[in-house]
Design a protein around this motif. Structure first.
Motif, PDB file in Angstrom:
ATOM      1  N   GLY A 116       0.820  -1.200   0.000  1.00  0.00           N
ATOM      2  CA  GLY A 116       0.000   0.000   0.000  1.00  0.00           C
ATOM      3  C   GLY A 116       0.858   1.255   0.000  1.00  0.00           C
ATOM      4  O   GLY A 116       1.904   1.326  -0.651  1.00  0.00           O
ATOM      5  N   SER A 117       0.452   2.249   0.779  1.00  0.00           N
ATOM      6  CA  SER A 117       1.148   3.539   0.755  1.00  0.00           C
ATOM      7  C   SER A 117       2.538   3.487   1.381  1.00  0.00           C
ATOM      8  O   SER A 117       3.339   4.411   1.179  1.00  0.00           O
ATOM      9  N   ALA A 118       2.867   2.431   2.115  1.00  0.00           N
ATOM     10  CA  ALA A 118       4.220   2.293   2.671  1.00  0.00           C
ATOM     11  C   ALA A 118       5.270   2.275   1.566  1.00  0.00           C
ATOM     12  O   ALA A 118       6.413   2.696   1.775  1.00  0.00           O
ATOM     13  N   LEU A 119       4.896   1.805   0.399  1.00  0.00           N
ATOM     14  CA  LEU A 119       5.847   1.714  -0.714  1.00  0.00           C
ATOM     15  C   LEU A 119       6.311   3.082  -1.200  1.00  0.00           C
ATOM     16  O   LEU A 119       7.379   3.188  -1.829  1.00  0.00           O
ATOM     17  N   LEU A 120       5.557   4.122  -0.922  1.00  0.00           N
ATOM     18  CA  LEU A 120       5.933   5.450  -1.384  1.00  0.00           C
ATOM     19  C   LEU A 120       7.262   5.916  -0.793  1.00  0.00           C
ATOM     20  O   LEU A 120       7.897   6.823  -1.328  1.00  0.00           O
ATOM     21  N   ARG A 176      -4.341  12.973  -0.057  1.00  0.00           N
ATOM     22  CA  ARG A 176      -3.867  12.933   1.322  1.00  0.00           C
ATOM     23  C   ARG A 176      -2.580  12.123   1.394  1.00  0.00           C
ATOM     24  O   ARG A 176      -2.333  11.279   0.536  1.00  0.00           O
ATOM     25  N   THR A 177      -1.788  12.366   2.427  1.00  0.00           N
ATOM     26  CA  THR A 177      -0.638  11.506   2.678  1.00  0.00           C
ATOM     27  C   THR A 177      -1.101  10.272   3.441  1.00  0.00           C
ATOM     28  O   THR A 177      -2.242  10.209   3.926  1.00  0.00           O
ATOM     29  N   ARG A 178      -0.190   9.316   3.579  1.00  0.00           N
ATOM     30  CA  ARG A 178      -0.516   8.131   4.381  1.00  0.00           C
ATOM     31  C   ARG A 178      -0.782   8.542   5.822  1.00  0.00           C
ATOM     32  O   ARG A 178      -1.698   8.041   6.480  1.00  0.00           O
ATOM     33  N   GLU A 179       0.015   9.480   6.346  1.00  0.00           N
ATOM     34  CA  GLU A 179      -0.114   9.934   7.725  1.00  0.00           C
ATOM     35  C   GLU A 179      -1.495  10.527   7.993  1.00  0.00           C
ATOM     36  O   GLU A 179      -2.042  10.409   9.093  1.00  0.00           O
ATOM     37  N   CYS A 180      -2.091  11.132   6.969  1.00  0.00           N
ATOM     38  CA  CYS A 180      -3.409  11.766   7.120  1.00  0.00           C
ATOM     39  C   CYS A 180      -4.534  10.752   7.291  1.00  0.00           C
ATOM     40  O   CYS A 180      -5.614  11.109   7.800  1.00  0.00           O
TER      41      CYS A 180
END
Length: 327
Positions: A116-120, A176-180
C-alpha cells in the motif's frame, strides 16, 4: 465534460466517473450498481499478491467475473515484484482487462508488510514493482497512490514520473498523505501539479461526495477523470447525479423513497445470491446502515437490522422501514 469518452491504454472508458476500489465493499453486486447508475469504470477490491491464499473462496470472489457489466478491472496489492507479476498474470488469465496496483492504502496491517502507501517511501522498489507487472501482462496497468508518506515527504510527482516511465497507463492520486489517513480534508494542489508534468491520464480522488465537489475538483486539477469512493456508500447513484449536474448545471431530482427501496432490495438480493445467505446477511448489514443513515429516527431500525439472522426477515424489515418513512 465528464460524460466524454477517454482511454486507458487500449481501453475506451465510457465516461470520466470512476468507482474506487474499496476493501470489503467493491464486490460484484456493488460494482454492478455503480455501473448501472453511471460509473464508467469500477475497480474491484484489493487482491492480495500472496499465492498461498489464492485457493480460498474470498480470493476467488475477487477475480474478474463474467457477469461484470463493464470493463473488468482488478486491483492488486503487495510488495514483492515477482509475486505482484504472478498475481497480475493470474487475474489477466481469469479475465481481467485492466490491472490496478495499490500503493495508496493507509491501513496499518497493510503498511507493516511494506504494501500500500508504505511503498511510497521506497521509489526504487516502486519502480521494480511497476516494471515487473507491466512487463508480465498484455493488458493496461494503472497505479493508485497518495501524495506521499507524510506532509514532510510528499513525493507523488516523483512516483508519477516513475510510473509513466515504467509504462503505467493512468495514475490515480488520493489527495492525502498516508499519515493523514482519512482525516482532515483532501488537497488537490498535488494532483494539479502532477497533471502538468505527465502525459498519461490523471485521476483525482479524495472527498468527492457530491456533484458540486466533483465539478470543483475536475475544474481545478484539470484531471482526466475523478474517482469516487466513500461518496458512493449508500448512494451508488451518485455517478448519474454528478453527470446530470455537470451537463445541465443543476441538481438531478432526488430519488423517491420507492426508487431507493427498489435499489436497496435489489442490492440485498444480489448479495444473498453472490455470497450465500450466511455471508450475504453479514455484508448486507453494513450497506443497509449506509442506505438508511440519513433518515430521521433510523437508529433504532439499524440496531434491530444488525441482529436479523434470516434473509427473508431482512427483506421484510426493509419493506416495513421504507413503508414507515414514506408516510
Amino acid at each position: 465534460m465528464l460524460s466524454e469518452l477517454f482511454t486507458i491504454g487500449n481501453l475506451t472508458i465510457k465516461n470520466r466517473l470512476i468507482a474506487a476500489p474499496m476493501a470489503g465493499i467493491s464486490d460484484l453486486p456493488f460494482r454492478s450498481l455503480c455501473y448501472k447508475y453511471g460509473a464508467g469504470l469500477a475497480f474491484s477490491e484489493m487482491f492480495l499478491a500472496n499465492s498461498q491464499i489464492w485457493h480460498t473462496e474470498q480470493s476467488k470472489q475477487k477475480l474478474a467475473n463474467s457477469q461484470e457489466l463493464g470493463i473488468k478491472a482488478v486491483q492488486i496489492i503487495g510488495s514483492d515484484p515477482d509475486e505482484m507479476a504472478k498475481t497480475a498474470i493470474l487475474n489477466m488469465k481469469s479475465g481481467a482487462e485492466l490491472i490496478d496496483i495499490n500503493m495508496g492504502c493507509p491501513a496499518k496491517k497493510v503498511n507493516k508488510n511494506l504494501a500500500g502507501s508504505a511503498l511510497l517511501q521506497y521509489p526504487k522498489l516502486v519502480e521494480r514493482i511497476l516494471m515487473s507487472v507491466v512487463q508480465a501482462v498484455d493488458v493496461p496497468v494503472t497505479l493508485k497512490i497518495r501524495t506521499g508518506w507524510n506532509k514532510a515527504n510528499k513525493n507523488c510527482l516523483e512516483i508519477a514520473q516513475i510510473a509513466q516511465k515504467c509504462g503505467i497507463k493512468a495514475i490515480t492520486i488520493h489527495g492525502r498523505t498516508r499519515e493523514c489517513l482519512f482525516k482532515g480534508f483532501a488537497e488537490y494542489d498535488s494532483i494539479r501539479q502532477i497533471k502538468q508534468y505527465i502525459s498519461i491520464p490523471v485521476i483525482a480522488n479524495g472527498d468527492i461526495i457530491d456533484p458540486e465537489k466533483a465539478e470543483e475538483v475536475f475544474q481545478y486539477t484539470k484531471a482526466d477523470a475523478i474517482m469516487i469512493g466513500r461518496g458512493a456508500l449508500g448512494r451508488p447513484w451518485i455517478f448519474e447525479d454528478i453527470a446530470f449536474y455537470l451537463q445541465y448545471g443543476k441538481f438531478k431530482s432526488e430519488k423517491s423513497i420507492d426508487e431507493i427501496k427498489t435499489i436497496v432490495l435489489l442490492h440485498l438480493k444480489a448479495l444473498h445470491q453472490y455470497y450465500g445467505e450466511k455471508k450475504g446477511l453479514q455484508i448486507a448489514r453494513k450497506h443497509v446502515i449506509w442506505y438508511t443513515q440519513n433518515y430521521a429516527g433510523s437508529d433504532h431500525f439499524r440496531r434491530l437490522f444488525s441482529v436479523i439472522d434470516n434473509a427473508n426477515q431482512q427483506f421484510d424489515a426493509l419493506e416495513a422501514f421504507f413503508q414507515e418513512i414514506k408516510f
